[in-house]
Design a protein around this motif. Structure first.
Motif, PDB file in Angstrom:
ATOM      1  N   ILE A   4       5.079  22.167 -10.370  1.00  0.00           N
ATOM      2  CA  ILE A   4       6.122  21.736 -11.276  1.00  0.00           C
ATOM      3  C   ILE A   4       6.720  22.911 -10.940  1.00  0.00           C
ATOM      4  N   HIS A  27       9.205  25.588 -10.888  1.00  0.00           N
ATOM      5  CA  HIS A  27       9.711  27.365 -11.049  1.00  0.00           C
ATOM      6  C   HIS A  27      10.498  27.357 -11.873  1.00  0.00           C
ATOM      7  N   GLU A  32      12.176  25.238 -13.865  1.00  0.00           N
ATOM      8  CA  GLU A  32      12.180  24.452 -14.676  1.00  0.00           C
ATOM      9  C   GLU A  32      11.437  25.199 -15.925  1.00  0.00           C
ATOM     10  N   LEU A  33       9.916  25.590 -15.540  1.00  0.00           N
ATOM     11  CA  LEU A  33       8.732  26.526 -16.467  1.00  0.00           C
ATOM     12  C   LEU A  33       9.437  27.354 -17.143  1.00  0.00           C
ATOM     13  N   SER A  90      11.258  27.271 -20.051  1.00  0.00           N
ATOM     14  CA  SER A  90      10.002  26.669 -20.613  1.00  0.00           C
ATOM     15  C   SER A  90       9.861  27.857 -21.486  1.00  0.00           C
ATOM     16  N   THR A 107       1.916  25.910  -9.956  1.00  0.00           N
ATOM     17  CA  THR A 107       0.932  27.336 -10.138  1.00  0.00           C
ATOM     18  C   THR A 107      -0.172  27.398  -9.539  1.00  0.00           C
ATOM     19  N   LEU A 158       0.010  27.773 -18.432  1.00  0.00           N
ATOM     20  CA  LEU A 158       1.419  27.362 -17.745  1.00  0.00           C
ATOM     21  C   LEU A 158       1.803  26.114 -17.604  1.00  0.00           C
ATOM     22  N   TYR A 194       4.126  22.967 -19.459  1.00  0.00           N
ATOM     23  CA  TYR A 194       5.127  22.192 -18.909  1.00  0.00           C
ATOM     24  C   TYR A 194       4.411  20.645 -19.647  1.00  0.00           C
TER      25      TYR A 194
END
Length: 140
Positions: free
Chosen positions: A7, A9, A11-12, A15, A58, A68, A72
């Protein structure tokens, strides 16, 4: 299942910021993504992952990691809905914890190909060891 160690970071955190406005909470989440994680392989050899330079994933085992990951994954689920893939693939996505299953009537291969394509665009990879197509109506 997505491999949540990929994932991105940035973009997460976008969100998360859409849902959380408290800067202190956002800072804690950002710091939490940088926590190093110690793992041991089957021979007992110690290995560190994550840390300050980490830009993806994560921390596995972290108390906020499942939330998280789900947050996502919601990007994938929303795209599934707005593109009408339930009708196209005669399918339904079932989610649980940080995992999911796509149940399809006759279009499983197409659904899997589409899912691979979308997850790649989201910066994720499918866990190929756990990804397969099964014929649920066949007797074992």
């Amino acid at each position: 299942m997505f491999s949540f160690d990929t994932i991105p970071h940035a973009e997460l955190l976008k969100s998360v910021a859409r849902r959380v406005v408290d800067r202190d909470v956002l800072h804690l989440i950002k710091v939490g993504l940088k926590v190093p994680v110690e793992e041991r392989d089957e021979k007992g050899k110690r290995r560190m992952t994550g840390g300050r330079s980490s830009r993806r994933g994560t921390p596995q085992g972290g108390i906020v990691s499942p939330m998280l990951a789900n947050l996502y994954m919601n990007r994938f689920l929303k795209y599934w809905r707005i593109t009408g893939k339930s009708k196209v693939f005669r399918a339904q996505v079932i989610t649980y914890a940080d995992d999911f299953v796509i149940l399809s009537r006759g279009h499983a291969a197409e659904a899997l190909d589409w899912t691979r394509s979308v997850t790649t665009r989201l910066g994720l990879t499918l866990n190929e060891a756990k990804t397969s197509i099964k014929a649920a109506r066949r007797k074992l």
